[in-house]
Design a protein around this motif. Structure first.
Motif, PDB file in Angstrom:
ATOM      1  N   ILE A  40       0.843  -1.202   0.000  1.00 42.53           N
ATOM      2  CA  ILE A  40       0.000   0.000   0.000  1.00 42.53           C
ATOM      3  C   ILE A  40       0.874   1.247   0.000  1.00 42.53           C
ATOM      4  N   GLY A  41       1.926   1.231   0.801  1.00 40.24           N
ATOM      5  CA  GLY A  41       2.812   2.388   0.907  1.00 40.24           C
ATOM      6  C   GLY A  41       3.548   2.713  -0.384  1.00 40.24           C
ATOM      7  N   ARG A  42       3.802   1.712  -1.220  1.00 44.05           N
ATOM      8  CA  ARG A  42       4.490   1.934  -2.499  1.00 44.05           C
ATOM      9  C   ARG A  42       3.532   2.341  -3.614  1.00 44.05           C
ATOM     10  N   THR A  43       2.243   2.146  -3.388  1.00 45.06           N
ATOM     11  CA  THR A  43       1.251   2.438  -4.416  1.00 45.06           C
ATOM     12  C   THR A  43       0.869   3.919  -4.366  1.00 45.06           C
ATOM     13  N   VAL A  44       0.996   4.584  -5.487  1.00 40.16           N
ATOM     14  CA  VAL A  44       0.584   5.987  -5.570  1.00 40.16           C
ATOM     15  C   VAL A  44      -0.908   5.993  -5.901  1.00 40.16           C
ATOM     16  N   PRO A  45      -1.724   6.601  -5.035  1.00 40.99           N
ATOM     17  CA  PRO A  45      -3.165   6.651  -5.323  1.00 40.99           C
ATOM     18  C   PRO A  45      -3.445   7.247  -6.699  1.00 40.99           C
ATOM     19  N   LYS A  46      -4.497   6.758  -7.351  1.00 38.00           N
ATOM     20  CA  LYS A  46      -4.798   7.122  -8.738  1.00 38.00           C
ATOM     21  C   LYS A  46      -4.936   8.627  -8.959  1.00 38.00           C
ATOM     22  N   LYS A  47      -5.614   9.326  -8.045  1.00 41.98           N
ATOM     23  CA  LYS A  47      -5.803  10.769  -8.244  1.00 41.98           C
ATOM     24  C   LYS A  47      -4.484  11.526  -8.109  1.00 41.98           C
ATOM     25  N   ILE A  48      -3.612  11.073  -7.215  1.00 44.10           N
ATOM     26  CA  ILE A  48      -2.296  11.710  -7.075  1.00 44.10           C
ATOM     27  C   ILE A  48      -1.456  11.417  -8.309  1.00 44.10           C
ATOM     28  N   ALA A  49      -1.485  10.167  -8.763  1.00 47.24           N
ATOM     29  CA  ALA A  49      -0.709   9.788  -9.954  1.00 47.24           C
ATOM     30  C   ALA A  49      -1.170  10.576 -11.183  1.00 47.24           C
ATOM     31  N   ALA A  50      -2.473  10.742 -11.327  1.00 46.30           N
ATOM     32  CA  ALA A  50      -2.991  11.483 -12.490  1.00 46.30           C
ATOM     33  C   ALA A  50      -2.558  12.941 -12.446  1.00 46.30           C
ATOM     34  N   LEU A  51      -2.637  13.565 -11.271  1.00 46.61           N
ATOM     35  CA  LEU A  51      -2.216  14.963 -11.149  1.00 46.61           C
ATOM     36  C   LEU A  51      -0.711  15.082 -11.368  1.00 46.61           C
ATOM     37  N   ARG A  52       0.044  14.171 -10.756  1.00 48.85           N
ATOM     38  CA  ARG A  52       1.508  14.147 -10.937  1.00 48.85           C
ATOM     39  C   ARG A  52       1.851  14.015 -12.416  1.00 48.85           C
ATOM     40  N   ASP A  53       1.260  13.039 -13.063  1.00 47.25           N
ATOM     41  CA  ASP A  53       1.576  12.772 -14.465  1.00 47.25           C
ATOM     42  C   ASP A  53       1.163  13.923 -15.384  1.00 47.25           C
ATOM     43  N   SER A  54       0.152  14.683 -14.988  1.00 44.15           N
ATOM     44  CA  SER A  54      -0.308  15.794 -15.831  1.00 44.15           C
ATOM     45  C   SER A  54       0.739  16.899 -15.934  1.00 44.15           C
ATOM     46  N   ILE A  55       1.628  17.021 -14.936  1.00 44.20           N
ATOM     47  CA  ILE A  55       2.667  18.059 -14.996  1.00 44.20           C
ATOM     48  C   ILE A  55       4.068  17.464 -15.187  1.00 44.20           C
ATOM     49  N   ALA A  56       4.176  16.138 -15.166  1.00 49.33           N
ATOM     50  CA  ALA A  56       5.446  15.433 -15.402  1.00 49.33           C
ATOM     51  C   ALA A  56       6.606  16.040 -14.614  1.00 49.33           C
ATOM     52  N   PRO A  57       6.538  15.991 -13.281  1.00 49.04           N
ATOM     53  CA  PRO A  57       7.641  16.561 -12.495  1.00 49.04           C
ATOM     54  C   PRO A  57       8.926  15.767 -12.711  1.00 49.04           C
ATOM     55  N   ARG A  58      10.055  16.400 -12.433  1.00 48.95           N
ATOM     56  CA  ARG A  58      11.359  15.734 -12.569  1.00 48.95           C
ATOM     57  C   ARG A  58      11.515  14.680 -11.491  1.00 48.95           C
ATOM     58  N   GLY A  59      10.762  14.812 -10.401  1.00 48.71           N
ATOM     59  CA  GLY A  59      10.817  13.825  -9.340  1.00 48.71           C
ATOM     60  C   GLY A  59       9.580  13.909  -8.471  1.00 48.71           C
ATOM     61  N   TYR A  60       9.218  12.760  -7.923  1.00 46.45           N
ATOM     62  CA  TYR A  60       8.087  12.678  -6.986  1.00 46.45           C
ATOM     63  C   TYR A  60       8.502  11.772  -5.844  1.00 46.45           C
ATOM     64  N   HIS A  61       8.106  12.147  -4.625  1.00 43.70           N
ATOM     65  CA  HIS A  61       8.382  11.305  -3.465  1.00 43.70           C
ATOM     66  C   HIS A  61       7.235  11.427  -2.473  1.00 43.70           C
ATOM     67  N   ALA A  62       6.850  10.297  -1.934  1.00 42.48           N
ATOM     68  CA  ALA A  62       5.847  10.270  -0.857  1.00 42.48           C
ATOM     69  C   ALA A  62       6.584  10.081   0.463  1.00 42.48           C
TER      70      ALA A  62
END
Length: 184
Positions: free
Chosen positions: A104-126
């Protein structure tokens, strides 16, 4: 300041202060490397055009970033896709243990992943945040335990936060830190 100084906006949306603490730590670590930092809550964010890099951070509630962060990303979508952006989230997932909790901790929730992917950041970390037992329902405490939640309190991993920040600094070509920030 010199015109070749790297200018970084560190913008955050916090619910109970844990995300703000992490944003302040990141800002201090990058300032110690000579960057000019603008630290602000998302509701008072500066104009983005004058920055070399933007770091966005938000608490996670109901498996999504806070509405103020989501709204900011959507409103400034074009600017963010053209900029050097890093994104972090703060929630319980990274603190979970055991086979189910780690998954569960490694899974990026769908709404966060969609928002993240929409701006294609150079890095993401939870990152894990601060989770107190007081005021949490029995059902929520039981679910937390079943998913591998070990303890309550400050669950933030400051070493991991510093490591991620160091990778941002390397990406931006910032010099070695003159000092190491102290976490709250």
């Amino acid at each position: 300041m010199e015109s070749n100084t790297t200018r970084i906006a560190v913008l955050y949306a916090t619910a109970q202060g844990s995300t703000r603490d992490i944003a302040e730590f990141i800002a201090d670590a990058l300032a110690a490397r000579g960057a000019e930092i603008e630290l602000s809550d998302i509701e008072h964010a500066p104009e983005l055009s004058g920055f070399n890099a933007i770091i966005l951070g938000s608490a996670v509630h109901n498996m999504q970033l806070l509405p103020t962060m989501t709204s900011f990303v959507n409103t400034h979508h074009d600017q963010l896709t053209q900029a050097q952006v890093w994104l972090f989230s703060v929630g319980l997932g990274p603190a979970l243990r055991g086979p189910i909790g780690r998954w569960i901790g490694r899974t990026v929730p769908k709404k966060i992943a969609a928002l993240r992917d929409s701006i294609a950041p150079r890095g993401y970390h939870a990152f894990a945040g601060h989770y107190e037992r007081a005021g949490v329902s029995l059902k929520a405490r039981t679910l937390y335990r079943l998913m591998g939640g070990g303890h309550y309190g400050d669950l933030r991993d400051w070493e991991a936060i510093l490591g991620w920040t160091t990778s941002i600094a390397h990406s931006l070509g910032l010099p070695q830190a003159k000092s190491t920030p102290i976490h709250p």
